[in-house]
Design a protein around this motif. Structure first.
Motif, PDB file in Angstrom:
ATOM      1  N   PRO A 179       0.828  -1.219   0.000  1.00 18.91           N
ATOM      2  CA  PRO A 179       0.000   0.000   0.000  1.00 18.91           C
ATOM      3  C   PRO A 179       0.857   1.263   0.000  1.00 18.91           C
ATOM      4  O   PRO A 179       1.924   1.307   0.616  1.00 18.91           O
ATOM      5  N   VAL A 180       0.385   2.268  -0.709  1.00 22.94           N
ATOM      6  CA  VAL A 180       1.081   3.550  -0.746  1.00 22.94           C
ATOM      7  C   VAL A 180       0.912   4.258   0.599  1.00 22.94           C
ATOM      8  O   VAL A 180      -0.193   4.309   1.150  1.00 22.94           O
ATOM      9  N   GLU A 181       1.995   4.781   1.129  1.00 25.11           N
ATOM     10  CA  GLU A 181       1.945   5.489   2.406  1.00 25.11           C
ATOM     11  C   GLU A 181       1.142   6.780   2.249  1.00 25.11           C
ATOM     12  O   GLU A 181       1.366   7.553   1.321  1.00 25.11           O
ATOM     13  N   PHE A 183       6.462  11.838  11.993  1.00 25.49           N
ATOM     14  CA  PHE A 183       5.751  10.897  12.855  1.00 25.49           C
ATOM     15  C   PHE A 183       5.088   9.864  11.954  1.00 25.49           C
ATOM     16  O   PHE A 183       4.280  10.214  11.092  1.00 25.49           O
ATOM     17  N   SER A 184       5.437   8.583  12.132  1.00 24.62           N
ATOM     18  CA  SER A 184       4.938   7.525  11.258  1.00 24.62           C
ATOM     19  C   SER A 184       4.033   6.574  12.030  1.00 24.62           C
ATOM     20  O   SER A 184       4.273   6.302  13.213  1.00 24.62           O
ATOM     21  N   LEU A 185       3.011   6.071  11.348  1.00 21.40           N
ATOM     22  CA  LEU A 185       2.122   5.055  11.916  1.00 21.40           C
ATOM     23  C   LEU A 185       2.029   3.880  10.958  1.00 21.40           C
ATOM     24  O   LEU A 185       2.084   4.063   9.731  1.00 21.40           O
ATOM     25  N   GLU A 203      -1.153  -0.931   6.105  1.00 23.22           N
ATOM     26  CA  GLU A 203      -1.343   0.488   5.796  1.00 23.22           C
ATOM     27  C   GLU A 203      -0.379   1.329   6.625  1.00 23.22           C
ATOM     28  O   GLU A 203      -0.071   0.984   7.777  1.00 23.22           O
ATOM     29  N   ARG A 204       0.069   2.445   6.036  1.00 24.85           N
ATOM     30  CA  ARG A 204       1.011   3.336   6.715  1.00 24.85           C
ATOM     31  C   ARG A 204       0.583   4.789   6.527  1.00 24.85           C
ATOM     32  O   ARG A 204       0.045   5.152   5.485  1.00 24.85           O
ATOM     33  N   VAL A 205       0.881   5.589   7.544  1.00 29.37           N
ATOM     34  CA  VAL A 205       0.554   7.013   7.532  1.00 29.37           C
ATOM     35  C   VAL A 205       1.792   7.775   8.003  1.00 29.37           C
ATOM     36  O   VAL A 205       2.489   7.336   8.928  1.00 29.37           O
ATOM     37  N   ARG A 206       2.061   8.906   7.365  1.00 25.10           N
ATOM     38  CA  ARG A 206       3.193   9.750   7.755  1.00 25.10           C
ATOM     39  C   ARG A 206       2.700  11.174   7.982  1.00 25.10           C
ATOM     40  O   ARG A 206       1.958  11.721   7.164  1.00 25.10           O
ATOM     41  N   ILE A 207       3.143  11.788   9.109  1.00 24.14           N
ATOM     42  CA  ILE A 207       2.714  13.134   9.463  1.00 24.14           C
ATOM     43  C   ILE A 207       3.940  13.958   9.854  1.00 24.14           C
ATOM     44  O   ILE A 207       4.580  13.664  10.869  1.00 24.14           O
TER      45      ILE A 207
END
Length: 294
Positions: A62-64, A212-214, A230-234
């Motif tokens: 999955p695309v971050e 900050f990565s999840l 799944e990944r999220v970057r803030i």
């Protein structure tokens, strides 16, 4: 003339066919059969390519996702509930953030915490500095932060502002100081039993921007493999407030990774609510499930 004779001899040697002794080049006797052209020697001949379906279906990583703008974001929904993030860039003005950062950097009792690896019991120092404020102790990575009820006046002011913005109350605060890009915190969840179910974590950033990565917890069928989650970057900039709510600590992990270029110091204030710790067995189960913060 000498050169012409030499060229003639060389060319003639190339032109001559190899003389094979009787019985073939390999001396196998009169009944031996000379080697046929290469394809025939292999004994296979031309074959049609036959496609076989892979045993496992091909999957795409999955695309971050990147979150940069103010708003409320539902990052997942499942059996454990809804995982939500609330991002408030500019929660503090530039002037307020600058003044508070300099005060806290100089005046908080920063120290380097020693943790212990589960299983081996080997001690290691966290790659950052910390301090703790609250009426109750806080245990993670097999090490306990002792109660400290003397809140710095700036922290009291910030707690009141965060409580008003979030609609929540907090009785504890973990402060992290990332001195440069080499300081970090590894993948973990704030899921200790003392935080209760569906804890709300309010994270306020001061100083240099850090990523900050999840990442989502893999399902049982993945056998602990995070490749396809799944990944999220803030990017968390100076004066930004981030709220993690709902099932975020149950279903996701987060980290601040090392960065190998110049980064100035960053202070991260994580307001939370701590409850009296339950039986030791429950604490051990919680730590074993989510691992250690390094």
């Amino acid at each position: 003339m000498g050169d012409k004779r030499q060229r003639a001899r060389v060319q003639g040697s190339w032109a001559k066919s190899a003389q094979l002794p009787k019985g073939g080049a390999r001396g196998r006797g009169e009944d031996s059969v000379p080697c046929q052209p290469r394809a025939a020697c292999w004994g296979t001949g031309p074959q049609a390519f036959e496609f076989h379906q892979p045993a496992k279906p091909l999957r795409e990583v999955p695309v971050e996702k990147v979150i940069e703008h103010a708003g409320e974001y539902q990052i997942s929904q499942g059996p454990t509930g809804v995982s939500r993030l609330r991002l408030v860039p500019g929660f503090l003005s530039q002037e307020e953030a600058d003044w508070m950062f300099s005060k806290l950097l100089a005046e908080l009792p920063w120290s380097q915490k020693t943790n212990f690896k589960q299983g081996s019991g080997r001690a290691y120092e966290e790659p950052r500095l910390t301090c703790w404020f609250g009426e109750l102790p806080y245990t993670y990575s097999n090490s306990t932060l002792q109660p400290s009820s003397q809140w710095h006046p700036v922290l009291i002011q910030l707690r009141e502002a965060v409580e008003q913005a979030s609609g929540r109350s907090f009785n504890s605060l973990l402060c992290n100081l990332y001195r440069d890009g080499k300081d970090s915190i590894a993948w973990h969840s704030d899921s200790e039993a003392s935080l209760g179910p569906e804890p709300v974590i309010a994270s306020l950033s001061l100083g240099d921007t850090r990523c900050f990565s999840l990442r989502k917890q893999p399902g049982p069928e993945e056998d602990g493999d995070y490749t396809y989650v799944e990944r999220v970057r803030i990017p968390l900039a100076h004066g930004t407030l981030l709220l993690m709510e709902g099932a975020t600590q149950e279903d996701w992990q987060h980290q601040v990774a090392k960065e190998y270029h110049d980064r100035g110091p960053r202070i991260n204030l994580t307001f939370r609510t701590i409850y009296p710790e339950p039986a030791r067995a429950k604490q051990t189960q919680s730590h074993g499930r989510w691992g250690e913060r390094r």
